[in-house]
Design a protein around this motif. Structure first.
Motif, PDB file in Angstrom:
ATOM      1  N   ALA A  47      -1.382  -3.065   1.365  1.00 19.68           N
ATOM      2  CA  ALA A  47      -1.263  -1.714   1.888  1.00 19.68           C
ATOM      3  C   ALA A  47      -0.498  -0.855   0.891  1.00 19.68           C
ATOM      4  N   VAL A  48      -1.034   0.293   0.581  1.00 23.07           N
ATOM      5  CA  VAL A  48      -0.446   1.184  -0.407  1.00 23.07           C
ATOM      6  C   VAL A  48       0.303   2.334   0.262  1.00 23.07           C
ATOM      7  N   ALA A  49      -0.341   2.957   1.232  1.00 25.39           N
ATOM      8  CA  ALA A  49       0.268   4.114   1.891  1.00 25.39           C
ATOM      9  C   ALA A  49      -0.357   4.287   3.263  1.00 25.39           C
ATOM     10  N   ALA A  50       0.399   4.870   4.162  1.00 28.21           N
ATOM     11  CA  ALA A  50      -0.113   5.136   5.499  1.00 28.21           C
ATOM     12  C   ALA A  50       0.559   6.384   6.042  1.00 28.21           C
ATOM     13  N   CYS A  51      -0.138   7.037   6.957  1.00 22.22           N
ATOM     14  CA  CYS A  51       0.476   8.181   7.623  1.00 22.22           C
ATOM     15  C   CYS A  51       0.063   8.189   9.082  1.00 22.22           C
ATOM     16  N   ASP A  52       0.895   8.798   9.918  1.00 19.83           N
ATOM     17  CA  ASP A  52       0.553   8.907  11.320  1.00 19.83           C
ATOM     18  C   ASP A  52      -0.440  10.055  11.507  1.00 19.83           C
ATOM     19  N   TRP A  53      -0.775  10.361  12.735  1.00 15.59           N
ATOM     20  CA  TRP A  53      -1.825  11.335  12.985  1.00 15.59           C
ATOM     21  C   TRP A  53      -1.440  12.740  12.525  1.00 15.59           C
ATOM     22  N   THR A  54      -0.143  13.021  12.439  1.00 17.45           N
ATOM     23  CA  THR A  54       0.279  14.341  11.982  1.00 17.45           C
ATOM     24  C   THR A  54       0.344  14.427  10.461  1.00 17.45           C
ATOM     25  N   GLY A  55       0.474  13.279   9.824  1.00 17.61           N
ATOM     26  CA  GLY A  55       0.648  13.269   8.382  1.00 17.61           C
ATOM     27  C   GLY A  55       2.098  13.424   7.952  1.00 17.61           C
ATOM     28  N   THR A  56       2.993  13.584   8.914  1.00 16.36           N
ATOM     29  CA  THR A  56       4.392  13.813   8.566  1.00 16.36           C
ATOM     30  C   THR A  56       5.194  12.523   8.470  1.00 16.36           C
ATOM     31  N   VAL A  57       4.750  11.485   9.114  1.00 20.71           N
ATOM     32  CA  VAL A  57       5.416  10.181   9.029  1.00 20.71           C
ATOM     33  C   VAL A  57       4.587   9.319   8.082  1.00 20.71           C
TER      34      VAL A  57
END
Length: 121
Positions: A47-57
């Motif tokens: 896994a390189v990167a992830a974000c929640d549905w808002t993109g802020t986390v």
């Protein structure tokens, strides 16, 4: 059915930049977490990167922190991975994935076909 299509990969010299895009179709993903993964030859997928549905986390693999940035445009149903200061060890096939959860998860239901990123020294 959800289709994820990555684009933006290619060959770049060390120190260069690339921006990967992942366009989703078939279902809006604006309420779901998204992630970027990579797999180098002979290595396991990571896994390189992830974000929640808002993109802020967001979460990042330690080795890419400060160099990679995940972002999303929910109006376009698209997620991005901006990759700066690329290193040869970043060479891999990069995949985007969608999780049917709003928060960052380790479970992803949908996967793209991948895009090759090659960083020359």
């Amino acid at each position: 059915q959800v289709q994820l299509v990555e684009s933006g990969g290619g060959l770049v010299q060390a120190g260069g930049s690339l921006r990967l895009s992942c366009a989703a179709s078939g279902r809006t993903l604006s309420r779901y977490a998204m992630g970027w993964f990579r797999q180098a030859p002979g290595k396991e997928r990571e896994a390189v990167a992830a974000c929640d549905w808002t993109g802020t986390v967001t979460n990042y693999l330690h080795s890419v922190k400060g160099r990679f940035t995940i972002s999303r445009d929910n109006a376009k149903n698209t997620v991005y991975l901006q990759m700066n200061s690329l290193k040869p060890e970043d060479t891999a096939i990069y995949y985007c994935a969608a999780s049917l959860r709003a928060v960052i998860s380790t479970v992803y239901e949908y996967w793209g076909q991948g895009t090759q990123v090659t960083v020359s020294s």
